[in-house]
Design an enzyme around this catalytic site. Structure first.
Site, PDB file in Angstrom:
ATOM      1  N   ALA A  91      31.683 131.659  28.412  1.00  0.00           N
ATOM      2  CA  ALA A  91      31.701 130.730  27.259  1.00  0.00           C
ATOM      3  C   ALA A  91      31.422 131.479  25.865  1.00  0.00           C
ATOM      4  O   ALA A  91      32.198 131.427  24.926  1.00  0.00           O
ATOM      5  CB  ALA A  91      30.341 129.721  27.272  1.00  0.00           C
ATOM      6  N   CYS A  92      30.803 132.705  25.853  1.00  0.00           N
ATOM      7  CA  CYS A  92      30.481 133.506  24.758  1.00  0.00           C
ATOM      8  C   CYS A  92      31.868 134.315  24.482  1.00  0.00           C
ATOM      9  O   CYS A  92      31.655 134.855  23.168  1.00  0.00           O
ATOM     10  CB  CYS A  92      29.391 134.194  24.843  1.00  0.00           C
ATOM     11  SG  CYS A  92      29.249 135.413  26.277  1.00  0.00           S
TER      12      CYS A  92
END
Length: 126
Positions: A65-66
């Site tokens: 996600a990052c």
């Protein structure tokens, strides 16, 4: 809820590991979140996997996600020793209490054809 979602995650992993060759689960198989799995599909691009999954109504993500939006394989996946040819095929499936066993079966049913189709196009497959 946690146990039910983890059971769905485990079913998804086991089904994909059994039906798609050259797939690996990234990360610790015991100490992890119950709702998330990250799998690497050797010799194919995660973005191509996502494109085909989206066409049949399956939402997933490439990488973490990052680092979403980046075309580079996750530095975390690479630091875990995942080979370059598999790191690019890293795909994250996130589940929730709203997911059903039928949805997991749907992914397991359709993923092998997607993997086979993309590997047929891959310059890395011999």
């Amino acid at each position: 809820e946690v146990t039910r979602v983890a059971t769905l995650r485990d079913k998804l992993e086991q089904g994909l590991l059994a039906s798609c060759p050259d797939v690996r689960v990234n990360g610790d198989r015991v100490h992890r979140l119950p709702n998330t799995t990250n799998l690497s599909f050797q010799y194919i691009e995660g973005e191509a996997i996502l494109y085909h999954l989206s066409d049949i109504g399956i939402a997933a993500s490439s990488g973490s996600a990052c680092t979403s939006g980046s075309l580079e394989p996750s530095h975390v996946i690479r630091a875990m020793g995942v080979p370059f040819t598999a790191a690019h095929g890293s795909t994250r499936f996130s589940l929730s209490r709203y997911n059903t066993e039928d949805e997991i079966d749907y992914v397991i049913e359709h993923m092998p054809a997607i993997v086979n189709r993309l590997r047929a196009l891959s310059p890395f497959v011999k």
